[in-house]
Design a protein around this motif. Structure first.
Motif, PDB file in Angstrom:
ATOM      1  N   PHE A  76       1.859  32.576 -15.419  1.00 55.21           N
ATOM      2  CA  PHE A  76       0.718  33.444 -15.646  1.00 55.21           C
ATOM      3  C   PHE A  76       1.186  34.688 -16.359  1.00 55.21           C
ATOM      4  CE2 PHE A  76      -2.468  36.620 -14.394  1.00 55.21           C
ATOM      5  CZ  PHE A  76      -3.600  35.961 -14.803  1.00 55.21           C
ATOM      6  N   VAL A  77       0.608  34.984 -17.520  1.00 55.09           N
ATOM      7  CA  VAL A  77       1.055  36.112 -18.312  1.00 55.09           C
ATOM      8  C   VAL A  77      -0.130  36.924 -18.768  1.00 55.09           C
ATOM      9  CG1 VAL A  77       3.120  34.963 -19.165  1.00 55.09           C
ATOM     10  CG2 VAL A  77       1.014  34.762 -20.453  1.00 55.09           C
ATOM     11  N   GLU A  78       0.147  38.119 -19.292  1.00 53.89           N
ATOM     12  CA  GLU A  78      -0.896  38.979 -19.818  1.00 53.89           C
ATOM     13  C   GLU A  78      -1.068  38.689 -21.299  1.00 53.89           C
ATOM     14  OE1 GLU A  78      -2.119  43.682 -19.743  1.00 53.89           O
ATOM     15  OE2 GLU A  78      -0.087  43.061 -19.298  1.00 53.89           O
ATOM     16  N   GLY A  79      -2.243  38.174 -21.685  1.00 52.96           N
ATOM     17  CA  GLY A  79      -2.482  37.827 -23.067  1.00 52.96           C
ATOM     18  C   GLY A  79      -1.764  36.559 -23.452  1.00 52.96           C
ATOM     19  N   ASN A  80      -1.577  36.338 -24.751  1.00 52.74           N
ATOM     20  CA  ASN A  80      -0.920  35.133 -25.234  1.00 52.74           C
ATOM     21  C   ASN A  80       0.590  35.289 -25.172  1.00 52.74           C
ATOM     22  OD1 ASN A  80      -3.250  33.760 -25.854  1.00 52.74           O
ATOM     23  ND2 ASN A  80      -3.432  34.696 -27.884  1.00 52.74           N
ATOM     24  N   THR A 115      -1.726  25.575 -14.301  1.00 51.93           N
ATOM     25  CA  THR A 115      -3.067  26.073 -14.550  1.00 51.93           C
ATOM     26  C   THR A 115      -3.425  27.067 -13.454  1.00 51.93           C
ATOM     27  OG1 THR A 115      -3.635  23.897 -15.471  1.00 51.93           O
ATOM     28  CG2 THR A 115      -5.453  25.405 -15.043  1.00 51.93           C
ATOM     29  N   VAL A 116      -4.048  28.187 -13.853  1.00 57.67           N
ATOM     30  CA  VAL A 116      -4.349  29.271 -12.914  1.00 57.67           C
ATOM     31  C   VAL A 116      -5.831  29.601 -12.966  1.00 57.67           C
ATOM     32  CG1 VAL A 116      -3.798  31.648 -12.253  1.00 57.67           C
ATOM     33  CG2 VAL A 116      -2.030  30.210 -13.284  1.00 57.67           C
ATOM     34  N   TRP A 117      -6.418  29.833 -11.783  1.00 62.23           N
ATOM     35  CA  TRP A 117      -7.815  30.238 -11.658  1.00 62.23           C
ATOM     36  C   TRP A 117      -7.922  31.517 -10.830  1.00 62.23           C
ATOM     37  CZ3 TRP A 117      -5.974  25.347 -10.979  1.00 62.23           C
ATOM     38  CH2 TRP A 117      -6.492  24.328 -11.794  1.00 62.23           C
ATOM     39  N   LYS A 118      -8.965  32.295 -11.108  1.00 64.24           N
ATOM     40  CA  LYS A 118      -9.310  33.437 -10.262  1.00 64.24           C
ATOM     41  C   LYS A 118     -10.811  33.401 -10.028  1.00 64.24           C
ATOM     42  CE  LYS A 118      -8.709  38.386  -9.547  1.00 64.24           C
ATOM     43  NZ  LYS A 118      -8.306  39.697 -10.126  1.00 64.24           N
ATOM     44  N   THR A 119     -11.197  33.421  -8.774  1.00 63.26           N
ATOM     45  CA  THR A 119     -12.604  33.290  -8.356  1.00 63.26           C
ATOM     46  C   THR A 119     -13.280  32.106  -9.038  1.00 63.26           C
ATOM     47  OG1 THR A 119     -13.409  34.851 -10.059  1.00 63.26           O
ATOM     48  CG2 THR A 119     -12.801  35.762  -7.887  1.00 63.26           C
ATOM     49  N   LEU A 153      -6.570  47.167 -12.331  1.00 63.50           N
ATOM     50  CA  LEU A 153      -7.482  46.869 -11.226  1.00 63.50           C
ATOM     51  C   LEU A 153      -7.992  45.431 -11.256  1.00 63.50           C
ATOM     52  CD1 LEU A 153      -9.202  47.804  -8.799  1.00 63.50           C
ATOM     53  CD2 LEU A 153     -10.921  48.578 -10.450  1.00 63.50           C
ATOM     54  N   PHE A 154      -8.378  44.963 -12.444  1.00 66.37           N
ATOM     55  CA  PHE A 154      -8.971  43.629 -12.533  1.00 66.37           C
ATOM     56  C   PHE A 154      -7.925  42.519 -12.467  1.00 66.37           C
ATOM     57  CE2 PHE A 154     -12.072  46.403 -14.671  1.00 66.37           C
ATOM     58  CZ  PHE A 154     -13.196  46.107 -13.921  1.00 66.37           C
ATOM     59  N   ALA A 155      -6.678  42.859 -12.702  1.00 67.70           N
ATOM     60  CA  ALA A 155      -5.614  41.850 -12.635  1.00 67.70           C
ATOM     61  C   ALA A 155      -5.168  41.616 -11.197  1.00 67.70           C
ATOM     62  CB  ALA A 155      -4.429  42.273 -13.479  1.00 67.70           C
ATOM     63  N   ARG A 156      -5.271  42.629 -10.352  1.00 59.81           N
ATOM     64  CA  ARG A 156      -4.808  42.499  -8.973  1.00 59.81           C
ATOM     65  C   ARG A 156      -5.760  41.611  -8.172  1.00 59.81           C
ATOM     66  NH1 ARG A 156      -3.619  48.088  -9.914  1.00 59.81           N
ATOM     67  NH2 ARG A 156      -5.522  48.762  -8.884  1.00 59.81           N
ATOM     68  N   ILE A 194       1.812  20.660  -6.999  1.00 56.72           N
ATOM     69  CA  ILE A 194       1.678  21.696  -5.979  1.00 56.72           C
ATOM     70  C   ILE A 194       0.407  22.487  -6.250  1.00 56.72           C
ATOM     71  CG2 ILE A 194       2.757  23.680  -4.845  1.00 56.72           C
ATOM     72  CD1 ILE A 194       5.431  22.757  -5.835  1.00 56.72           C
ATOM     73  N   ASN A 195      -0.488  22.523  -5.283  1.00 54.79           N
ATOM     74  CA  ASN A 195      -1.688  23.349  -5.331  1.00 54.79           C
ATOM     75  C   ASN A 195      -1.476  24.535  -4.390  1.00 54.79           C
ATOM     76  OD1 ASN A 195      -3.658  21.629  -6.987  1.00 54.79           O
ATOM     77  ND2 ASN A 195      -2.925  20.191  -5.465  1.00 54.79           N
ATOM     78  N   TYR A 196      -1.578  25.733  -4.905  1.00 58.35           N
ATOM     79  CA  TYR A 196      -1.171  26.895  -4.116  1.00 58.35           C
ATOM     80  C   TYR A 196      -1.984  28.128  -4.484  1.00 58.35           C
ATOM     81  CZ  TYR A 196       1.409  27.955  -8.429  1.00 58.35           C
ATOM     82  OH  TYR A 196       1.750  28.201  -9.743  1.00 58.35           O
ATOM     83  N   THR A 197      -1.814  29.180  -3.688  1.00 55.04           N
ATOM     84  CA  THR A 197      -2.416  30.479  -3.966  1.00 55.04           C
ATOM     85  C   THR A 197      -1.317  31.534  -3.998  1.00 55.04           C
ATOM     86  OG1 THR A 197      -2.828  30.881  -1.615  1.00 55.04           O
ATOM     87  CG2 THR A 197      -4.616  29.872  -2.887  1.00 55.04           C
ATOM     88  N   PHE A 198      -1.534  32.566  -4.794  1.00 56.04           N
ATOM     89  CA  PHE A 198      -0.590  33.675  -4.860  1.00 56.04           C
ATOM     90  C   PHE A 198      -1.358  34.962  -5.145  1.00 56.04           C
ATOM     91  CE2 PHE A 198      -1.004  32.290  -9.228  1.00 56.04           C
ATOM     92  CZ  PHE A 198      -0.929  33.461  -9.989  1.00 56.04           C
ATOM     93  N   ASP A 199      -0.701  36.092  -4.885  1.00 58.48           N
ATOM     94  CA  ASP A 199      -1.296  37.407  -5.098  1.00 58.48           C
ATOM     95  C   ASP A 199      -0.580  38.155  -6.196  1.00 58.48           C
ATOM     96  OD1 ASP A 199      -3.348  37.327  -3.311  1.00 58.48           O
ATOM     97  OD2 ASP A 199      -2.464  38.731  -1.853  1.00 58.48           O
ATOM     98  N   ILE A 200      -1.321  38.990  -6.917  1.00 63.26           N
ATOM     99  CA  ILE A 200      -0.745  40.026  -7.773  1.00 63.26           C
ATOM    100  C   ILE A 200      -1.133  41.351  -7.133  1.00 63.26           C
ATOM    101  CG2 ILE A 200      -0.817  41.161 -10.028  1.00 63.26           C
ATOM    102  CD1 ILE A 200      -1.165  38.470 -11.319  1.00 63.26           C
ATOM    103  N   ARG A 201      -0.132  42.187  -6.800  1.00 59.97           N
ATOM    104  CA  ARG A 201      -0.362  43.449  -6.101  1.00 59.97           C
ATOM    105  C   ARG A 201       0.337  44.591  -6.824  1.00 59.97           C
ATOM    106  NH1 ARG A 201       0.820  41.536   0.186  1.00 59.97           N
ATOM    107  NH2 ARG A 201      -0.691  39.802   0.236  1.00 59.97           N
ATOM    108  N   ARG A 202       0.127  45.803  -6.318  1.00 63.37           N
ATOM    109  CA  ARG A 202       0.768  46.988  -6.897  1.00 63.37           C
ATOM    110  C   ARG A 202       2.288  46.924  -6.770  1.00 63.37           C
ATOM    111  NH1 ARG A 202      -2.484  51.455  -7.903  1.00 63.37           N
ATOM    112  NH2 ARG A 202      -4.660  51.284  -7.171  1.00 63.37           N
ATOM    113  N   ASP A 203       2.772  46.262  -5.700  1.00 63.11           N
ATOM    114  CA  ASP A 203       4.207  46.176  -5.473  1.00 63.11           C
ATOM    115  C   ASP A 203       4.525  44.829  -4.850  1.00 63.11           C
ATOM    116  OD1 ASP A 203       6.856  46.858  -5.422  1.00 63.11           O
ATOM    117  OD2 ASP A 203       6.556  48.741  -4.340  1.00 63.11           O
ATOM    118  N   TRP A 204       5.823  44.504  -4.815  1.00 64.68           N
ATOM    119  CA  TRP A 204       6.258  43.266  -4.183  1.00 64.68           C
ATOM    120  C   TRP A 204       5.909  43.290  -2.707  1.00 64.68           C
ATOM    121  CZ3 TRP A 204       7.736  39.720  -7.593  1.00 64.68           C
ATOM    122  CH2 TRP A 204       8.274  40.137  -8.809  1.00 64.68           C
ATOM    123  N   ALA A 205       5.584  42.149  -2.144  1.00 67.86           N
ATOM    124  CA  ALA A 205       5.235  42.091  -0.729  1.00 67.86           C
ATOM    125  C   ALA A 205       6.478  42.278   0.127  1.00 67.86           C
ATOM    126  CB  ALA A 205       4.591  40.737  -0.407  1.00 67.86           C
TER     127      ALA A 205
END
Length: 227
Positions: free
Chosen positions: A3-7, A155-159, A193-196, A216-227
């Motif tokens: 998952f990356v920002e832009g192309n 492949t990545v989805w959000k909402t 804000l919208f990426a987190r 593998i089907n999984y979920t992950f978070d993007i946060r302000r800092d590492w968990a």
């Protein structure tokens, strides 16, 4: 992962056997919110029509073919590498086992991801820091026969909306006692804000015949800092 920002710029991956370029597509088509993951049929359509391949052969049959052609014989022996050609089996199907998955980021201890047998990690699988650089590293073992056209897709989805789709061609690998190691091109997580938030994703390891060795089907978070 993937998952990356832009192309992302297309990068070349150098591996044992074939050398192929990884691809990354930003897709605007949105699946229904009732479906968290895309269907297999959708993914096949995006990749294009499936190529019809010739019949698969065992290693012994491969070595017997064109045995009088010196250049082909040497090429096959080079591909097989450390395989003992006098003690090879006659199993038709190759076997690929993904033995480890890790996320590597500068200044951060490696995140070693446990691989569940059912391909569905419980809860959040990992957390990424926004705006961070990272590399996905994995090791895998090949046995029985040569695996052709091994590739990694993600492949990545959000909402319920697809936000990213990527594919990396790894190459062709012969069976050997030692595991192979591969590092994906460096990527950067989006920030703001919208990426987190929480994402769902599906990762697959497939070959030219579309045989899936790990999903593998999984979920992950993007946060302000590492968990």
């Amino acid at each position: 992962m993937g998952f990356v920002e832009g192309n992302k710029e297309t990068g070349e991956s150098s591996v044992e056997g074939d050398k192929s370029e990884g691809t990354h597509d930003s897709l605007s088509r949105q699946p229904s919110e009732s479906s968290v993951y895309a269907t297999d049929q959708e993914e096949e359509d995006e990749d294009g029509n499936k190529i019809e391949l010739g019949p698969q052969c065992t290693l012994k049959e491969q070595l017997e073919k064109d045995k009088d052609d010196e250049s082909l014989r040497k090429w096959k022996e080079q591909l097989l590498g450390s395989v003992d050609v006098n003690n090879i089996g006659e199993i038709l199907e190759p076997e690929v086992k993904i033995t480890s998955l890790s996320i590597i980021s500068p200044g951060k201890d490696d995140i070693v991801l446990p691989i569940p047998e059912n391909g569905k990690p419980q809860g959040l699988w990992f957390t990424l820091k926004e705006g961070s650089h990272y590399i996905l590293k994995f090791t895998f073992e090949v046995s029985n026969n040569i695996v052709s056209g091994l590739k990694y897709t993600n492949t990545v989805w959000k909402t319920g909306v697809k936000v990213d789709s990527s594919k990396e061609m790894l190459g062709t690998f012969s069976p050997q006692p030692e595991p192979y190691t591969h590092e994906m091109p460096e990527e950067t997580t989006p920030s703001g804000l919208f990426a987190r938030g929480q994402y769902s994703a599906r990762s697959k390891f497939l070959d030219d015949d579309n045989k899936c060795y790990l999903e593998i089907n999984y979920t992950f978070d993007i946060r302000r800092d590492w968990a």
